[in-house]
Each structure stands twice: as structure tokens, then as C-alpha cells.
Design an enzyme around this catalytic site. Structure first.
Site: not given
Length: 347
Positions: A163, A137, A2-3, A61, A329
Site C-alpha cells: 500500500r 510489491h 504495526p505497533e 513505531k 477508531r
């Protein structure tokens, strides 16, 4: 990951639902997201139980919830983290919630004239009346002290993370170096002690833009790498770096030193404008990791100009978009709109 637009959307929802709410008890189902907590899980529980959230604040972030004792609950969503609020009162009947809504409306960084879209998870992925149901999760659950209007099963804030690259921690707050507010969502000139290395973001009115431009122009690194350097400007990741570079007609391989001051300023402005439009749309969602508990997602993905569109036509000139790698990237660009620089040959 997420940005800025995605994290700001979460922050706005947390401010609306949690400001003024107290933590009654802490339930830890998996201690791994607390690995950065000094003193471990026991210290986390001890320092958070009984505390009241006073705001929800974001820089880049990074997201934090200031507490009434002067510390803060810091959250980083990592690759797959979700902060899900469920069971809370509607908030329209309490003065504290009304004040939180008013403050949040002022602090929200989207288009003030656009319809408010709350794409944060405001309900749990199970019936609110079942306090024992746990979503898949689920790692940490903060049970909130009950107030009138809460669901029969109670209200809670869940950290759901598949994760677990992100996490939670309680940390001290320190004054900001420039005396300005620490981030979006609070006027307090305070910031978590372990977030002080993070620069202000492109939507922060207190960002020193000339200084950011100067830092970028002193470097020989690729401009895309510089744009994603959280020590120069924060909140920009791979998505909005590609989008900002395309909007400014700059190829990501161009060295910072090769950019003039006007071009660099134009790039920062263009990237900020893209993020503002993304924020108004609730951010960019590609999979189930970036949706709320009811499946609602940010819909800026349909407006992306280059990210994820290699091999498709440029929305501006029709040329087929290309992809290459910069600093490990991917970088998608238009070979006509964004002229690739000629770099020295390797010996």
C-alpha cells in the site's frame, strides 16, 4: 498498522543480520516510498551507497538504521511495509556478527527467559541463489557488500510494501533532548531529526512516566485517544490501546481529566505489560502483511482479550463484549469490567 511489538520484532532481526554490513548498491524499482527523501531518489542512492549499518534502533513505531557517517536510514512500515533480509551469512563465524548478537540479546525487550522467536523475514520469498528474482510489491532493494558465508546470489535488504503508506529516507541525527539513548537497540544519545517529536514508549526505561501521567490528566480528550497520542507515549495503536484499557478496567471514553493519578499510572503499566507479552510472542498477525517470508507469524492474536472480539464473551467475567467508535477508531470493551462514563448530552 504495526505497533511497538511488531516493529521491535523487525528491529531485532535487522540488528542481528545487518549490523556491520555495508551497502554495495541501491536498486530502486518504485520511487514512491522515497517521497519524503530530501533531494529525491538520486540523493537517497548517493547517501546510502558504500555506507555501513552500525545498529538497528526503534522508538515507538519508528525504526532507523544508523550509518557510519553519522546519518541514519529511517523506515516507517505504514500499513503494509516489510523489511526482508535474505542471503546473509549465518553470522556465527564473524566477530562483528557475534557482537551484534550479544548487543541484540541485551536490547531485545521480550521476556529474557522465554525462547527467542525471530519472526522477521530473514529469507526472501524466492530462491536465495537467484539475484534477479523480485517478490511482488518489491519497491527498494539494498544489495549488501558480500562477505564469507553469504548465499551465492548475494545478500540484500528489501522493502516490500503493497500500500506504500510508509517509506524510507536518509536523514541527519541530532542529540536527544534528555541525553538518554535515542531508542531500543543502541546506547547512543542520538535520534533522527524528523523523529524528535515522537515521545518515548512504554517499554523505554528512560520514559518520564510522571510527566506522561500529568499530560494525560490535563486533557479533556478520551483516554483511548490520549493513549494513542505519539507525543505522550509512542508505540500504542488500536490493538494495544484496547487491550491495555481492558486490562486496567478503564473505558476508552473516560476523559483524561477524570482519571486519578493512580488509575492513569495503572493504565500505562497495564498497556506496557500487554505489549511485553505480545513481543514475547512475536507480535500480532492477522493477515499475510504481518508474516515473514516463510509464512511465520506473530501469534499474540490468540491471546487478545478484547480487540476484534466484539460480541464474544469477556475472558474475565463472561459478559458479551461491545464495540463503539472513539475518535474515528473502533473500541471494543466489556460493559461490566469497563464502566462507560456518563457524558454531557449534546445540545
Amino acid at each position: 498498522m504495526p505497533e511497538l511489538p511488531e516493529v521491535e520484532t523487525v528491529r531485532a532481526g535487522l540488528a542481528r543480520h545487518l549490523t556491520g554490513r555495508a551497502v554495495e548498491r541501491v536498486e530502486i524499482l518504485d520511487p514512491r516510498p522515497l517521497r519524503r527523501q530530501r533531494g529525491g531518489p538520486d540523493a537517497f542512492v548517493r547517501r546510502l551507497t558504500g555506507r555501513t549499518f552500525t545498529a538497528a534502533v526503534r522508538r515507538g513505531k519508528f525504526l532507523w538504521l544508523p550509518l557510519d557517517d553519522g546519518d541514519a536510514l529511517v523506515a516507517h512500515l505504514g500499513m503494509s511495509g516489510q523489511l526482508l533480509v535474505h542471503g546473509t551469512a549465518t553470522g556465527r563465524n564473524s566477530s562483528a556478527a557475534a557482537g551484534a548478537d550479544a548487543q541484540d540479546a541485551r536490547a531485545f525487550l521480550g521476556d529474557p527467559g522465554a525462547p527467542r522467536v525471530d519472526l522477521t523475514a530473514t529469507r526472501a520469498p524466492q530462491p536465495a541463489g537467484d539475484p534477479d528474482a523480485h517478490p511482488r510489491h518489491l519497491r527498494v532493494r539494498l544489495h549488501l557488500r558480500p562477505i564469507a558465508g553469504d548465499a551465492p546470489g548475494g545478500a540484500a535488504l528489501d522493502l516490500v510494501d503493497q500500500r506504500m503508506f510508509g517509506g524510507l529516507r536518509i536523514t541527519a541525527m541530532v542529540p536527544t533532548a534528555d541525553g538518554a539513548p535515542g531508542g531500543a537497540g543502541s546506547p547512543a544519545p542520538l535520534i533522527p531529526v524528523d523523529v524528535t517529536h515522537i515521545a518515548r514508549d512504554l517499554l523505554d526505561p528512560h520514559l518520564d512516566r510522571p510527566a506522561a501521567v500529568a499530560k494525560m490528566r490535563r486533557s479533556n480528550r478520551a483516554v483511548k485517544t490520549l493513549l494513542m497520542d505519539q507525543g505522550i507515549v509512542s508505540g500504542v495503536g488500536n490493538i494495544y490501546a484496547d487491550e491495555g484499557l481492558w486490562a486496567a478496567r478503564v473505558h476508552g471514553l473516560r476523559p483524561g481529566k477524570a482519571l486519578g493519578p493512580r488509575v492513569t499510572a495503572r493504565l500505562l503499566d497495564a498497556t506496557g505489560e500487554v505489549m511485553e507479552r505480545a513481543l514475547a510472542a512475536g507480535g500480532t498477525s492477522f493477515d499475510a502483511l504481518y508474516v515473514d517470508a516463510d509464512g511465520a507469524a506473530g501469534f499474540f492474536a490468540r491471546s487478545l482479550a478484547v480487540y476484534g472480539r466484539a460480541g464474544q464473551e469477556c475472558r474475565r467475567c463472561g459478559t458479551l463484549l461491545r464495540a463503539e467508535t472513539i475518535g474515528g477508531r473502533s473500541h471494543v470493551f466489556c460493559p461490566r469490567c469497563q464502566t462507560r462514563p456518563r457524558l454531557p448530552r449534546e445540545r
